[in-house]
Scaffold this active site. Structure first.
Site, PDB file in Angstrom:
ATOM      1  N   ARG A  83       0.857  -1.189   0.000  1.00 24.83           N
ATOM      2  CA  ARG A  83       0.000   0.000   0.000  1.00 24.83           C
ATOM      3  C   ARG A  83       0.888   1.232   0.000  1.00 24.83           C
ATOM      4  NH1 ARG A  83      -2.099   2.960   4.825  1.00 24.83           N
ATOM      5  NH2 ARG A  83      -3.720   4.365   4.081  1.00 24.83           N
ATOM      6  N   HIS A 127      -2.780  10.906   1.086  1.00 30.37           N
ATOM      7  CA  HIS A 127      -2.180  10.716   2.415  1.00 30.37           C
ATOM      8  C   HIS A 127      -1.580  12.066   2.841  1.00 30.37           C
ATOM      9  CE1 HIS A 127      -0.555   7.408   5.242  1.00 30.37           C
ATOM     10  NE2 HIS A 127      -0.202   8.544   5.792  1.00 30.37           N
ATOM     11  N   GLU A 172      -7.041   8.404   6.800  1.00 28.64           N
ATOM     12  CA  GLU A 172      -7.250   9.036   8.097  1.00 28.64           C
ATOM     13  C   GLU A 172      -7.746  10.487   8.006  1.00 28.64           C
ATOM     14  OE1 GLU A 172      -3.662   8.649  10.376  1.00 28.64           O
ATOM     15  OE2 GLU A 172      -3.864   6.503  10.570  1.00 28.64           O
ATOM     16  N   ASN A 301      -6.668   1.787  10.501  1.00 22.76           N
ATOM     17  CA  ASN A 301      -5.319   2.001  11.040  1.00 22.76           C
ATOM     18  C   ASN A 301      -5.420   2.067  12.550  1.00 22.76           C
ATOM     19  OD1 ASN A 301      -4.631   2.326   8.370  1.00 22.76           O
ATOM     20  ND2 ASN A 301      -4.053   4.483   8.534  1.00 22.76           N
ATOM     21  N   TYR A 303      -3.241   2.202  16.269  1.00 22.34           N
ATOM     22  CA  TYR A 303      -1.968   2.363  16.994  1.00 22.34           C
ATOM     23  C   TYR A 303      -2.131   2.218  18.497  1.00 22.34           C
ATOM     24  CZ  TYR A 303       0.065   3.655  12.583  1.00 22.34           C
ATOM     25  OH  TYR A 303       0.498   3.594  11.285  1.00 22.34           O
ATOM     26  N   GLU A 367      -2.926  -0.132   8.422  1.00 26.72           N
ATOM     27  CA  GLU A 367      -1.701   0.248   9.147  1.00 26.72           C
ATOM     28  C   GLU A 367      -1.801  -0.274  10.570  1.00 26.72           C
ATOM     29  OE1 GLU A 367      -0.777   4.459   9.295  1.00 26.72           O
ATOM     30  OE2 GLU A 367      -1.201   4.702   7.159  1.00 26.72           O
TER      31      GLU A 367
HETATM   32  C1  PNW Z   1      -0.682   7.497  10.978  1.00 22.92           C
HETATM   33  N1  PNW Z   1      -2.938  10.183  16.452  1.00 22.92           N
HETATM   34  O1  PNW Z   1      -0.779   8.757  11.573  1.00 22.92           O
HETATM   35  C2  PNW Z   1      -0.347   7.775   9.528  1.00 22.92           C
HETATM   36  O2  PNW Z   1      -1.235   7.193   8.612  1.00 22.92           O
HETATM   37  C3  PNW Z   1       1.061   7.504   9.161  1.00 22.92           C
HETATM   38  O3  PNW Z   1       1.437   8.284   8.043  1.00 22.92           O
HETATM   39  C4  PNW Z   1       1.957   7.728  10.343  1.00 22.92           C
HETATM   40  O4  PNW Z   1       3.326   7.632  10.015  1.00 22.92           O
HETATM   41  C5  PNW Z   1       1.572   6.697  11.389  1.00 22.92           C
HETATM   42  O5  PNW Z   1       0.200   6.749  11.711  1.00 22.92           O
HETATM   43  C6  PNW Z   1       2.367   6.824  12.692  1.00 22.92           C
HETATM   44  O6  PNW Z   1       2.111   8.039  13.316  1.00 22.92           O
HETATM   45  C7  PNW Z   1      -1.324   9.025  12.810  1.00 22.92           C
HETATM   46  O7  PNW Z   1      -2.487  11.220  17.005  1.00 22.92           O
HETATM   47  C8  PNW Z   1      -0.902  10.190  13.430  1.00 22.92           C
HETATM   48  O8  PNW Z   1      -3.842   9.501  16.963  1.00 22.92           O
HETATM   49  C9  PNW Z   1      -1.429  10.562  14.625  1.00 22.92           C
HETATM   50  C10 PNW Z   1      -2.405   9.789  15.214  1.00 22.92           C
HETATM   51  C11 PNW Z   1      -2.835   8.603  14.604  1.00 22.92           C
HETATM   52  C12 PNW Z   1      -2.278   8.230  13.389  1.00 22.92           C
END
Ligand code: PNW
Length: 461
Positions: A83, A127, A172, A301, A303, A367
């Site tokens: 991707r 993006h 996002e 995505n 995290y 992601e």
């Molecule tokens: C994503 N938050 O960004 C993006 O899709 C990527 O480009 C980035 O490198 C990756 O996560 C890691 O940061 C985010 O604050 C940025 O919750 C911030 C947040 C979530 C996703």
């Protein structure tokens, strides 16, 4: 160990896709070649203090010139899907008008290279790198940008849809709207909450307009969708203010996007919350029908997750402006280098919840990954135990969600390479492959070998 890899692989369904993800501005470099013009990120990186250490994407991972070797690397890692995102200002330098042949040629070559190596290309159209000229005309807070995005999308679609089966409109939109226009943390660095809420609607409208047009023009059955970042918002306690804070967080973070996309209406409670702040979404007749054009795949995505409280430190439940308090409190978990808490069960809870509240929508994890500060050894190898453990726990969380009925079709690790981590510059490393920014040498980390083995185990299980 091999045994637990086999166990984990066995829990994932047949046909499950394995891959890696990147984005254009984070890896390509070559920002002023072949007709590319500045995006909002080129501009934002020049604002003093905006990005860690004054870093920018001018060089990044030099992927623009190193692309064939990077594709070979993806192949070596045994990944079946890649991707990547397309840089709008390479393809359409002024944000309007015809295609720039030299710009689209790069993605044409990339797609051919991927197909030659047996890797499925997955295009993300946006993006975060809006043409600066469109930001100067108002950016996402103005309605015209949605139409500009749909036009740009068709330039890419016309060039690549003969060979690309899977398409994501936006990556996002929460980040584009809120980090970009409300919190000032991302380009274009604005702090204007009503403008950010308008941006949400115009991003979703842009997604819908592009999706309608791509569907209409599709040369065969394609998978078209959007990628959202989402999380589980846990209440700190059963007390009403805590549950209310979690509801608000979930409303602004997830339902504000999922409800219009899937159900064709904005969530009434979020509309009411915004109205109490004097803010409204700039919806016009027909917009919600456009936004809810059916999609084939929802990209998620993930995290981290967070816990929310409705009480301020002093115990009050309203702030100075008379608005309800909503703030995060620690879950008391280990953290990554981003200071994000590691909450795998928040991933399971999220995926199960989406599958119940928005049924019938296949999901792919577009992601998931983590930043850690590990140092390489003399050969450049990084024994990234923390990142490897993160992948194990989060893939287990995906398997748990599948066991509970969620329809999850694949998993793309973020990211192939250490890269330009937005406001954190090159300081934070999400790659499964180490990049030495002095030499541009790529060295797969332990986590890359782990994912390669896992995908292999899964294929031969
Ligand atoms: C994503 N938050 O960004 C993006 O899709 C990527 O480009 C980035 O490198 C990756 O996560 C890691 O940061 C985010 O604050 C940025 O919750 C911030 C947040 C979530 C996703």
């Amino acid at each position: 160990t091999t045994t637990s890899e086999a166990d984990l692989a066995a829990r994932l369904p047949s046909g499950f896709r394995w891959g890696v993800a990147t984005s254009a501005y984070q890896i390509e470099g070559a920002v002023d070649v072949d007709g590319r013009t500045p995006s909002i990120w080129d501009t934002f990186c020049r604002v003093p203090g905006a990005v860690h250490a004054g870093d920018h994407g001018d060089v990044a991972c030099e992927h623009y010139t190193r692309m064939p070797a990077d594709v070979a690397l993806i192949k070596d890692l045994g990944m079946d899907t890649y991707r990547f995102s397309v840089s709008w200002t390479r393809v359409q330098p002024h944000g309007r008008g015809g295609v720039n042949p030299a710009g689209i040629a790069f993605y044409d070559r990339l797609v051919d290279e991927l197909l030659a190596q047996g890797i499925d290309p997955w295009v993300t159209l946006y993006h975060w790198d809006l043409p600066q000229e469109l930001e100067d005309a108002g950016g996402w807070p103005v309605r015209d940008t949605a139409y500009r995005f749909a036009d740009y999308s068709m330039l890419v679609f016309d060039a690549l849809s003969d060979r690309v089966d899977t398409w994501t409109t936006l990556n996002e939109p929460w980040c584009s709207a809120m980090l970009g226009y409300a919190y000032g943390a991302h380009a274009p660095g604005k702090r204007d909450y009503p403008a950010a809420v308008s941006a949400v609607h115009h991003l979703l409208l842009g997604h819908g307009l592009a999706t309608e047009r791509m569907r209409e023009a599709a040369p065969r059955k394609l998978d078209i969708g959007i990628t959202l970042n989402a999380a589980t918002a846990y209440p700190a306690s059963d007390a009403a203010p805590d549950r209310e804070a979690a509801r608000r967080a979930d409303g602004m973070g997830a339902r504000l996007y999922l409800d219009p996309l899937v159900h064709g209406r904005y969530p009434a409670d979020v509309i009411a919350d915004l109205a109490s702040e004097g803010i409204s979404l700039p919806v016009e007749d027909g917009d919600l029908a456009t936004i809810s054009t059916p999609i084939d795949v929802l990209g998620i995505n993930y995290y981290f997750s967070q816990k929310f409280t409705g009480y301020a430190e002093d115990g009050s439940t309203v702030d100075a402006a008379g608005l309800p308090v909503s703030r995060t409190v620690p879950l008391d978990r280990p953290r990554t280098a981003m200071d994000w808490e590691i909450v795998p069960e928040g991933f399971t809870d999220l995926l199960v919840r989406i599958s119940k509240d928005y049924p019938g929508l296949p999901m792919v994890i577009t992601e998931n990954g983590s930043a850690f500060d590990d140092e390489p050894d003399a050969s450049g190898f990084v024994a990234d135990e923390g990142r490897t453990a993160y992948f194990t726990s989060h893939l287990s969380a995906v398997a748990d969600a599948i066991d509970q009925g969620a329809d999850i079709r694949g998993y793309l690790a973020w990211s192939l390479l250490d890269n330009f981590e937005w406001a954190y510059g090159y300081e934070k490393r999400f790659g499964i492959v180490r990049v030495d920014y002095d030499t541009q040498k790529r060295t797969p980390k332990q986590s890359a070998l782990y994912l390669r083995d896992l995908a292999q185990q899964h294929r031969t299980r």
